[in-house]
Write a protein that holds these residues in place. Structure first.
Motif, short mmCIF file in Angstrom:
data_model
loop_
_atom_site.label_atom_id
_atom_site.label_comp_id
_atom_site.label_asym_id
_atom_site.label_seq_id
_atom_site.Cartn_x
_atom_site.Cartn_y
_atom_site.Cartn_z
N LEU A 1 48.65 42.50 51.55
CA LEU A 1 47.68 41.73 52.40
C LEU A 1 46.67 42.48 52.82
O LEU A 1 45.52 41.68 52.69
N THR A 2 46.44 43.54 53.03
CA THR A 2 45.30 44.27 53.57
C THR A 2 44.39 44.56 52.43
O THR A 2 43.33 44.23 52.69
N THR A 3 44.80 44.84 51.39
CA THR A 3 44.05 45.02 50.27
C THR A 3 43.35 43.67 49.58
O THR A 3 42.26 43.64 49.25
N ALA A 4 44.12 42.70 49.67
CA ALA A 4 43.67 41.24 49.22
C ALA A 4 42.56 40.81 50.04
O ALA A 4 41.48 40.57 49.73
N ARG A 5 42.85 41.31 51.47
CA ARG A 5 41.82 40.88 52.62
C ARG A 5 40.64 41.94 52.36
O ARG A 5 39.66 41.21 52.38
N GLN A 6 40.52 43.09 51.89
CA GLN A 6 39.42 43.72 51.73
C GLN A 6 38.62 43.33 50.42
O GLN A 6 37.36 43.53 50.64
N MET A 7 39.50 42.65 49.51
CA MET A 7 38.73 42.19 48.06
C MET A 7 38.10 40.98 48.42
O MET A 7 37.41 40.64 47.50
N LEU A 8 38.38 40.16 49.40
CA LEU A 8 38.01 38.66 49.42
C LEU A 8 36.33 38.68 49.50
O LEU A 8 35.92 37.63 48.71
N PRO A 9 35.50 39.61 49.94
CA PRO A 9 34.27 39.55 49.94
C PRO A 9 33.51 39.46 48.47
O PRO A 9 32.73 38.61 48.11
N LEU A 10 34.09 40.53 47.67
CA LEU A 10 33.78 40.52 46.26
C LEU A 10 34.34 39.31 45.46
O LEU A 10 33.48 39.05 44.60
N VAL A 11 35.62 38.86 45.84
CA VAL A 11 35.94 37.67 45.20
C VAL A 11 35.23 36.38 45.59
O VAL A 11 34.93 35.80 44.68
#
Length: 165
Positions: free
Chosen positions: A24-34
């Motif tokens: 979950l932490t990694t996915a949330r960190q990726m969200l701005p790029l995604v």
């Protein structure tokens, strides 16, 4: 050169793609790029949707077009090709991150994960500020991410006890 077969490739000669599992932490960190990439996907899709009807009209009338309309026909073909290329580049970029584009018009993407040993995904939709939903891979309905998943640090360690949709 060795006669030993390459064990990292399948019968088609392509390397196997490692299955991505995000916490979950990694996915949330990726969200701005995604979010940025999905904006590119949607812009390309809108351009294609806007230009295709014009191309179809110009193609139907191609024998009767005056020079200016013929020129526009070729321009539309080039614009569609550029939009399709931009769409493909953006989707490839999402795929390289391990994120799956679910619906390009709605802007829905899945971040693959595991929940209780089952294949699942965190789900994000354009317009949502944060990553707040998930679902098992064999389900379409999105469930809210339980608050205790943030504290646990790992999704697989937490059991979901919510009601089934």
């Amino acid at each position: 050169m060795s006669n030993t077969p390459n064990r990292a490739s399948n019968s088609a000669g392509k390397p196997r793609k490692k299955e991505v599992t995000l916490d979950l932490t990694t996915a949330r960190q990726m969200l701005p790029l995604v979010r940025s990439i999905v904006t590119d996907v949607q812009n390309a899709r809108r351009a294609i949707n806007r230009l295709v009807p014009e191309q179809e009209r110009l193609d139907r009338q191609r024998r009767d077009l005056v020079w200016q309309e013929r020129q526009r026909r070729y321009q539309v073909i080039d614009e569609i090709a550029a939009a399709e290329k931009a769409w493909n580049i953006a989707v490839t970029e999402l795929n390289s991150l391990g994120v799956a584009l679910v619906d390009d018009e709605a802007g829905e993407v899945d971040f693959p994960t595991k929940v209780n040993g089952r294949t699942a995904a965190f789900s994000w939709l354009v317009g949502e500020e944060a990553l707040r939903h998930w679902h098992y891979s064999d389900e379409e309905s999105r469930r809210p991410i339980p608050a205790d998943w943030d504290k646990a640090g790992s999704v697989t360690a937490t059991r979901y006890r919510g009601s089934q949709p």
